[in-house]
Design an enzyme around this catalytic site. Structure first.
Site, PDB file in Angstrom:
ATOM      1  N   GLY A  45       3.498  -5.303  -1.916  1.00 27.33           N
ATOM      2  CA  GLY A  45       2.586  -4.919  -2.851  1.00 27.33           C
ATOM      3  C   GLY A  45       2.987  -4.561  -4.148  1.00 27.33           C
ATOM      4  N   GLN A  50       3.084  -0.432 -12.319  1.00 33.06           N
ATOM      5  CA  GLN A  50       4.506  -0.262 -12.043  1.00 33.06           C
ATOM      6  C   GLN A  50       5.636  -1.086 -12.876  1.00 33.06           C
ATOM      7  OE1 GLN A  50       3.495  -0.864  -7.606  1.00 33.06           O
ATOM      8  NE2 GLN A  50       5.333   0.438  -7.402  1.00 33.06           N
ATOM      9  N   CYS A  94       7.519   2.981  -1.375  1.00 34.18           N
ATOM     10  CA  CYS A  94       6.872   2.554  -2.942  1.00 34.18           C
ATOM     11  C   CYS A  94       8.170   1.993  -3.690  1.00 34.18           C
ATOM     12  CB  CYS A  94       6.419   3.610  -3.635  1.00 34.18           C
ATOM     13  SG  CYS A  94       5.680   3.413  -4.971  1.00 34.18           S
ATOM     14  N   LEU A  95       8.153   0.691  -4.347  1.00 32.73           N
ATOM     15  CA  LEU A  95       8.991   0.279  -5.095  1.00 32.73           C
ATOM     16  C   LEU A  95       9.457   1.045  -6.275  1.00 32.73           C
ATOM     17  CD1 LEU A  95       7.860  -3.454  -4.748  1.00 32.73           C
ATOM     18  CD2 LEU A  95       9.755  -2.301  -3.537  1.00 32.73           C
ATOM     19  N   HIS A 136      -2.830   2.027  -1.070  1.00 34.76           N
ATOM     20  CA  HIS A 136      -1.542   2.525  -1.840  1.00 34.76           C
ATOM     21  C   HIS A 136      -1.807   1.815  -3.142  1.00 34.76           C
ATOM     22  CE1 HIS A 136       2.889   3.104  -2.100  1.00 34.76           C
ATOM     23  NE2 HIS A 136       2.856   2.418  -2.885  1.00 34.76           N
ATOM     24  N   GLU A 137      -2.004   0.566  -3.293  1.00 32.73           N
ATOM     25  CA  GLU A 137      -2.151  -0.156  -4.546  1.00 32.73           C
ATOM     26  C   GLU A 137      -3.083   0.078  -5.766  1.00 32.73           C
ATOM     27  OE1 GLU A 137       0.727  -1.445  -5.233  1.00 32.73           O
ATOM     28  OE2 GLU A 137       1.265  -2.008  -3.082  1.00 32.73           O
ATOM     29  N   HIS A 140      -2.557   3.457  -7.122  1.00 34.27           N
ATOM     30  CA  HIS A 140      -1.463   3.312  -8.153  1.00 34.27           C
ATOM     31  C   HIS A 140      -2.345   3.113  -9.520  1.00 34.27           C
ATOM     32  CE1 HIS A 140       2.947   3.199  -7.251  1.00 34.27           C
ATOM     33  NE2 HIS A 140       2.781   2.239  -6.262  1.00 34.27           N
TER      34      HIS A 140
END
Ligand code: K1U
Ligand code: ZN
Length: 172
Positions: A45, A50, A94-95, A136-137, A140
């Protein structure tokens, strides 16, 4: 075009993002860039903040098995409209917080509404990893990271590690 992923802590990762009003070709290109960036990372994702864009756009593809058909999804203005009482625990990553993982408890099932890449309204019930990832997204887009669910000491430890990583990357 592949974009650079911001690393925590960064003030842009704490902002509430703005709804998308007009779906332009630029926004479609942004979504394509995000998918390219996500697959390259690799990740399942990615949310627009981000990569430093404070608009309500996420992409995801939770198909992880080799040989399975990919399912790239683009969601403008995604919203959870219902969630189950039943919860699920998943070890999230998480990236924007590389190499750090922690268990997070979230609703097991979520009903999500969004606008797709062609501007059409869509809705679907997600379960399992898809449900975890879409929540999660969407977090963000509201300036929330998975570490915000952890105890303050653990969160602080991870934040310090990320500050060190950023200093090292800046020196390299
Ligand atoms: O939002 C992000 O930072 C992406 C993140 C999404 C996510 C992972 C796990 C639970 C919830 C949400 C990632 O993709 S981290 C990388 C990752 O999980 C992964 C990478 C390669 C293969 C499989 C998973
Ligand atoms: Zn993340």
């Amino acid at each position: 075009m592949k974009r650079t992923i911001l690393i925590h802590p960064d003030p842009r990762l704490k902002k509430v993002c703005t709804p998308v009003t007009d779906l332009s070709d630029d926004l479609r290109q942004l979504a394509d860039d995000m998918l390219e960036t996500m697959y390259d990372a690799p990740g399942i994702g990615l949310a627009a903040p981000q990569i430093g864009v404070l608009e309500r756009l996420i992409v995801l593809d939770c198909i992880k098995e080799e040989g399975e058909t990919p399912r790239p999804m683009v969601m403008f203005n995604p919203q959870v409209v219902a969630s189950s009482e039943e919860t699920n625990v998943y070890e999230e990553g998480c990236l924007s917080i590389p190499e750090q993982f922690a268990e997070v408890t979230r609703p097991k099932l979520v009903d999500v509404e969004w606008i797709d890449r062609d501007g059409n309204p869509q809705s679907e019930t997600f379960d399992g990893l898809w449900a975890t990832c879409v929540q999660h997204e969407i977090d963000h887009l509201n300036g929330k990271l998975f570490i915000d669910y952890l105890k303050p000491l653990k969160r602080q430890m991870i934040t310090r590690k990320m500050q060190k990583l950023k200093r090292e990357r800046a020196r390299a």
